[in-house]
Scaffold this active site. Structure first.
Site: not given
Ligand code: SF4
Ligand code: NAP
Length: 674
Positions: A170, A172, A220, A258, A345
């Site tokens: 990623e 890092y 990873r 990222h 979100q």
């Molecule tokens: Fe994140 Fe929940 Fe949306 Fe999945 S459904 S991307 S866990 S907010």
């Protein structure tokens, strides 16, 4: 004799690691939740992880823990560097072990992504996504950082973890040493590939020596950097072989730095879209490989393993959405899984806004101790009016708590705005949420009354009334706006109105962006992984550095103008982690975005606007209005007139910034209080 076919035979098969056996092939992948830094965070993390362990996941990996201060992702991120810090981790490991689970701690050194002035890197090259320029580690600094990784792993073992994951992807710190792009050193830690991989090899070797043989070490590995100057495929294979030699137990897949400009986990990424990368490595090393990214349902995970893409699958966000994912799969109840829709979100967007994560479809995620599910002691008759996301969440939660719930919906189908969202290319996952609610309605005995709009009088028989009647689209009022060439967005998305090849969209909010995407792709079907990779310039032949290749362009289906009155950047309020993707899709497809527009009139020739002080005609066949929404409050006003009490939730409460995350959370919270 009843001979039933075993469910998900690959996914639910145990994985023998020699000194320990994992009960299935499901890894709950590492994800920072922000609880790491919350007051009472360890208690909350213990409850959060224990719930997932109880749900049957084979192995859990915690969010990243820094081995030293320079490795913080942000100031005062969680760090494990001293014996005095061990005890609090025991809250987590004990809780997970009591739930018959296994858990590894991820050691993450943020390197030049560290959002603080102490950040370090192999060379002093600033990351494009960070305002802090890193200090280059001296030779002594590199050696002491390796020691810090080893100390951190030893302390993790002392804290009762079953293993560690060493974060090497990623973009890092470890990844920065490996890639030519970020490692310009001329000492033994830079230059040749063998020198650049010395840092991860010394870390894994040192950790193995310190922790002994019976401790899981997951490495990873960035298998596809998606940045110029990233690793070639040959380098990925060489590194994997070396990592095995120095003592790793498992290799996990990392996809994309990222700063990469290719979506890797957002909802428009096809399901299991990157598993082909791990598959290339299968057979090249003797230790098991874990694959990842956009795997969210058991059928998908099973197919990935059955096709030989990996030995195990990792999912992070799906366990925010549903702690009982594995249990439901095992019991043949996959239709009951609350599916992660990849929206970011409430999880990643929260983390970027320095709030603790939760989940749009599961507001209890990461709030297990403060928002517990409690059955009611006094069942009531509850009416919920409107079966959009808010109403559905409220109805099924109230019914699960033991109330007697009737859910009214004026249309013939549940879902509200989600019914529109699921039609947008790349948002098909929204249909999963509706499938989940459909199941919950049945399982919890909600009485569903479709095509019924109750009157206030009919609601008098209920002890509690919840109004979730949602929104209606805001029309525009300019000369010609009543013409047949002007449509409201639901009319277009549902196909009630067809639009021509040249379209002006009024309103550049989330729905305006969705509409543009819809109109661009209306002619094509769901995207295949190959089509997706081509459109974003990912080379599935992996011919060069970072796995990047030519971007394949197709002629867009339409000429589109996306307009707004404000002079701010279009789409500025879209999600932090996904907004750039939406803007990028529209730009790539030639959508003309105009800001500071004044709408004058719609005529048969098109849309007359004033822009940059000049009157002009946009020659379009159709104008589509995406100018936000207004609350649907007819019934609420009737109840007001009769002095009846009710709870108002979702878009009906607040149409501005209409938001599914808020709607589902509100629905759940109101139901919890009934
Ligand atoms: Fe994140 Fe929940 Fe949306 Fe999945 S459904 S991307 S866990 S907010
Ligand atoms: P919105 O974000 O409020 O945008 C409405 C747009 O209409 C704005 O561009 C506004 O800009 C314009 N507008 C408002 N009143 C107008 C009027 N009277 N005449 C002409 N233009 C007018 O609403 P939305 O697009 O309907 O989205 C609703 C919610 O869902 C938002 O919270 C949004 O973020 C969310 N959503 C998000 C996504 C995503 O993240 N991908 C996708 C869909 C929906 P001007 O006033 O500057 O013209």
């Amino acid at each position: 004799m009843n001979i039933s076919k075993p469910l998900y035979p690959h996914l639910l098969q145990p994985l023998d690691l020699g000194f320990v056996t994992l009960k299935n092939r499901v890894l709950m992948g590492s994800m920072h939740t922000g609880l790491e830094e919350e007051k009472d965070g360890f208690h909350r993390m213990a409850a959060y992880f224990a719930a997932r362990a109880e749900g049957g996941v084979g192995l859990i990996v915690t969010g990243g823990v820094a081995p030293n201060r320079a490795g913080w992702v942000a100031p005062f991120s969680l760090r494990l560097a001293k014996a005095s810090q061990v005890e609090e981790h025991r809250l987590i490991t004990d809780a997970v072990h009591r739930a018959d689970g296994k858990i590894c701690m991820q050691i993450l050194h943020a390197g030049r992504y560290g959002y603080h002035p102490l950040c370090v890197a192999p060379s002093t090259i600033k990351a494009p996504i960070n305002r802090f320029k890193p200090r280059a580690l001296s030779d002594r600094g590199v050696r002491s950082t390796i020691r810090d990784f080893v100390t951190c792993a030893t302390l993790a073992r002392d804290a009762g973890y079953d293993g560690v994951e060493i974060m090497g992807s990623e973009g890092y710190l470890i990844n920065e040493f490996i890639a030519r792009k970020t490692n310009l050193r001329e000492d033994q830690w830079g230059g040749s590939f063998n020198n650049r991989i010395r840092f991860p090899l010394e870390i894994v070797r040192g950790v193995r020596q310190a922790v002994g043989p019976n401790f899981i070490i997951i490495y990873r590995l960035s298998m596809l950097d998606l940045v110029k100057g990233g690793s070639t495929w040959e380098e990925v294979v060489m590194l994997a072989k070396e990592i095995e030699q120095v003592g790793a137990t498992l290799i996990n897949t990392g996809i994309g730095w990222h700063e990469a400009r290719v979506p890797t986990i957002a909802t428009m990424v096809p399901r299991a879209g990157f598993t082909w990368v791990t598959k290339r490595l299968m057979g090249q090393v003797g230790i098991p490989l874990i694959t990842t990214n956009r795997i969210n349902m058991p059928e998908v995970a099973e197919a990935v393993l059955a096709e030989g893409c990996a030995d195990m699958v990792s999912m992070a966000r799906p366990f925010l959405a549903d702690p009982d994912w594995v249990r439901k799969a095992k019991e043949g109840r996959s239709l009951e899984i609350n599916t992660c829709i990849g929206c970011n979100q409430a999880c990643l967007d929260h983390i970027f806004a320095r709030q603790s994560a939760t989940c749009l479809v599961n507001p209890r995620a990461c709030r297990e101790t403060i928002m517990p599910f409690v059955k009611t002691a006094a069942a009531k008759k509850v009416a919920v009016v409107g079966a959009g996301p808010a109403g559905l969440a409220c109805a099924v939660t109230a019914a699960a708590r033991g109330h007697q719930v009737t859910l009214f919906e004026a249309s013939g189908e549940i879902g509200g705005q989600f019914r529109l969202a699921r039609q947008i290319p790349g948002k098909g996952e929204f249909a999963e949420t509706l499938r989940y609610y459909q199941q919950q309605v049945q399982l919890n005995g909600v009485s569903m009354r479709l095509q019924v709009a109750p009157t206030a009088a009919e609601l008098q028989a209920f002890a509690e009334i919840v109004i979730s009647t949602g929104v209606k689209p805001r029309p525009i009022d300019i000369q010609g706006s009543e013409g047949t060439n002007v449509s409201l967005y639901p009319e277009v998305i549902t196909g009630r109105k067809l639009v021509g090849a040249r379209v002006a969209i009024i309103g550049a909010g989330g729905i305006g962006f969705d509409m543009a995407t819809f109109l661009l792709h209306e002619r094509s079907g769901p995207e295949t992984p190959a089509a997706f990779m081509g459109a974003w310039g990912v080379d599935m032949e992996y011919g060069g550095e970072g796995g990047l290749g030519e971007v394949r362009r197709e002629a867009p289906a339409r000429t589109i103008y996306l307009l707004q009155r404000k002079t701010s950047k279009p789409g500025v309020r879209l999600g932090k982690t996904t907004g750039w993707i939406h803007r990028s899709i529209l730009k790539k497809n030639g959508v003309k975005m105009l800001i500071g527009v004044e709408y004058l009139a719609v005529t048969a020739e098109g849309l007359r606007i004033r822009h940059e002080g000049r009157e002009q005609l946009l020659e379009v066949d159709d104008v589509v209005v995406c100018a936000g929404q207004m609350s649907e409050l007819g019934l609420a006003k009737e109840l007001d007139a009769l002095g009846m009490r009710y709870h108002l939730i979702g878009g009906a409460l607040k149409a501005g910034e209409l938001d599914a995350k808020r709607a589902i959370a509100q629905g759940t919270e109101v139901a919890d209080r009934l």
